[in-house]
Design a protein around this motif. Structure first.
Motif, PDB file in Angstrom:
ATOM      1  N   ILE A 203       0.841  -1.190   0.000  1.00 38.60           N
ATOM      2  CA  ILE A 203       0.000   0.000   0.000  1.00 38.60           C
ATOM      3  C   ILE A 203       0.876   1.239   0.000  1.00 38.60           C
ATOM      4  O   ILE A 203       1.871   1.307   0.723  1.00 38.60           O
ATOM      5  CB  ILE A 203      -0.915   0.032   1.248  1.00 38.60           C
TER       6      ILE A 203
ATOM      7  N   VAL B 284       1.132   5.062   1.006  1.00 34.01           N
ATOM      8  CA  VAL B 284       0.541   6.011   1.943  1.00 34.01           C
ATOM      9  C   VAL B 284       1.135   7.390   1.673  1.00 34.01           C
ATOM     10  O   VAL B 284       2.348   7.531   1.533  1.00 34.01           O
ATOM     11  CB  VAL B 284       0.819   5.598   3.402  1.00 34.01           C
ATOM     12  N   ASN B 285       0.295   8.396   1.581  1.00 34.59           N
ATOM     13  CA  ASN B 285       0.739   9.763   1.274  1.00 34.59           C
ATOM     14  C   ASN B 285       1.337   9.881  -0.123  1.00 34.59           C
ATOM     15  O   ASN B 285       2.053  10.833  -0.421  1.00 34.59           O
ATOM     16  CB  ASN B 285       1.759  10.264   2.294  1.00 34.59           C
TER      17      ASN B 285
ATOM     18  N   ASP C 127       4.942   6.701   0.236  1.00 35.80           N
ATOM     19  CA  ASP C 127       5.400   5.771   1.259  1.00 35.80           C
ATOM     20  C   ASP C 127       4.783   4.407   0.994  1.00 35.80           C
ATOM     21  O   ASP C 127       3.574   4.297   0.815  1.00 35.80           O
ATOM     22  CB  ASP C 127       4.989   6.236   2.659  1.00 35.80           C
TER      23      ASP C 127
ATOM     24  N   THR D  11       4.196   0.365   2.193  1.00 33.69           N
ATOM     25  CA  THR D  11       4.215  -0.513   3.351  1.00 33.69           C
ATOM     26  C   THR D  11       3.531  -1.829   3.019  1.00 33.69           C
ATOM     27  O   THR D  11       2.647  -1.882   2.154  1.00 33.69           O
ATOM     28  CB  THR D  11       3.528   0.155   4.565  1.00 33.69           C
TER      29      THR D  11
ATOM     30  N   ARG E  49      -3.448   0.533  11.885  1.00 31.87           N
ATOM     31  CA  ARG E  49      -3.622   1.930  11.475  1.00 31.87           C
ATOM     32  C   ARG E  49      -4.923   2.035  10.692  1.00 31.87           C
ATOM     33  O   ARG E  49      -5.086   1.377   9.666  1.00 31.87           O
ATOM     34  CB  ARG E  49      -2.447   2.393  10.619  1.00 31.87           C
TER      35      ARG E  49
ATOM     36  N   PHE F 118      -7.738   4.233   8.546  1.00 30.87           N
ATOM     37  CA  PHE F 118      -7.891   5.410   7.696  1.00 30.87           C
ATOM     38  C   PHE F 118      -9.351   5.512   7.268  1.00 30.87           C
ATOM     39  O   PHE F 118      -9.933   4.533   6.789  1.00 30.87           O
ATOM     40  CB  PHE F 118      -6.995   5.315   6.457  1.00 30.87           C
TER      41      PHE F 118
ATOM     42  N   GLU G  29      -9.756  10.159   4.433  1.00 29.28           N
ATOM     43  CA  GLU G  29      -8.295  10.105   4.449  1.00 29.28           C
ATOM     44  C   GLU G  29      -7.759   9.301   3.273  1.00 29.28           C
ATOM     45  O   GLU G  29      -6.702   9.624   2.716  1.00 29.28           O
ATOM     46  CB  GLU G  29      -7.813   9.498   5.764  1.00 29.28           C
ATOM     47  N   ILE G  30      -8.484   8.246   2.899  1.00 26.39           N
ATOM     48  CA  ILE G  30      -8.066   7.435   1.753  1.00 26.39           C
ATOM     49  C   ILE G  30      -7.988   8.293   0.498  1.00 26.39           C
ATOM     50  O   ILE G  30      -7.060   8.162  -0.309  1.00 26.39           O
ATOM     51  CB  ILE G  30      -9.042   6.256   1.547  1.00 26.39           C
TER      52      ILE G  30
ATOM     53  N   LEU H  10      -5.066  11.578   1.375  1.00 26.87           N
ATOM     54  CA  LEU H  10      -3.630  11.373   1.593  1.00 26.87           C
ATOM     55  C   LEU H  10      -2.830  11.153   0.299  1.00 26.87           C
ATOM     56  O   LEU H  10      -1.767  11.787   0.163  1.00 26.87           O
ATOM     57  CB  LEU H  10      -3.423  10.221   2.582  1.00 26.87           C
TER      58      LEU H  10
ATOM     59  N   ILE I 292      -4.453   6.961   0.050  1.00 31.51           N
ATOM     60  CA  ILE I 292      -4.056   5.581   0.320  1.00 31.51           C
ATOM     61  C   ILE I 292      -4.341   4.785  -0.950  1.00 31.51           C
ATOM     62  O   ILE I 292      -5.466   4.770  -1.432  1.00 31.51           O
ATOM     63  CB  ILE I 292      -4.855   4.971   1.493  1.00 31.51           C
TER      64      ILE I 292
END
Length: 206
Positions: free
Chosen positions: A150, A152-153, A156, A158, A181, A183, A187-188, A191, A193
């Motif tokens: 995935i 993130v931002n 990033d 992970t 964590r 989200f 936020e998805i 960000l 995601i």
């Protein structure tokens, strides 16, 4: 007369019944780029594109690079690139350089686009350990409970187990010392995601 690399690419594509657009979509380049490859302009082809194209055309990558003039159609396996280390803990920017190659069965390669990623950290222990390589099939959606890569931002990467909820998703570690964590749907999007792909195989390293 020996065939050129561009001739081999074109003839193999036609033999497999694929269009230039289909090749372009799977390698993630423009249709015009594939056309240029088939016209002989392959000097600037990146190693990741070479590996992806070889997998799709079921060729030894050495044919495309010209490193192995005796190479023929790979009988049972193709090589895929192993990309930069991806943290299995607190995310950090994934390194996009190719650090190694892994082989996957040709039958698997036909089902999609694959790449390897090397894990760093112990948040996915004890199943996935620091230094292990996971084989990933690129896909934007996965089922709840699947392990995925995935972003993130936006930058990033992970490795986590993904759990879907009505109002968002949770990224869950195998290691219970790491908290999930969560989200929200907002936020998805914000960000963002992004699901890069599903982990389909583990190549443990000793």
């Amino acid at each position: 007369m020996d065939k050129t690399v561009s001739q081999i690419i074109k003839e193999r594509r036609i033999e497999l019944g694929l269009t230039q657009l289909q090749i372009a979509n799977r390698v993630e380049v423009s249709e015009g780029t594939v056309s240029r490859w088939e016209s002989g302009n392959i000097a600037n082809m990146g190693r990741d594109k070479i590996a992806a194209l070889a997998a799709i055309l079921e060729l030894n990558p050495g044919i495309i690079t010209g490193w192995d003039e005796e190479a023929t159609i790979a009988p049972s396996a193709v090589k895929i690139p192993v990309l930069g280390r991806v943290p299995a803990g607190i995310p950090f920017a994934a390194i996009e350089s190719i650090i190694d190659y892994e082989e996957i069965p040709i039958e698997m390669a036909r089902t999609g686009e694959f790449f390897g990623l090397q894990i760093k950290g112990d948040s996915m222990a004890p199943r996935i350990l620091d230094g292990d390589v996971v084989i990933v099939r690129k896909q934007p959606n996965i089922e709840t409970g699947d392990i995925a890569i995935i972003m993130v931002n936006g930058d990033d990467a992970t490795c986590k187990r993904v759990m879907h909820h009505e109002n968002g998703i949770s990224l869950v570690s195998n290691n219970p010392t790491f908290q999930p964590r969560f989200f929200t749907a907002q936020e998805i999007e914000k960000l963002p995601i992004q699901i890069i792909g599903k982990v389909v195989e583990l190549r443990g390293k000793f």
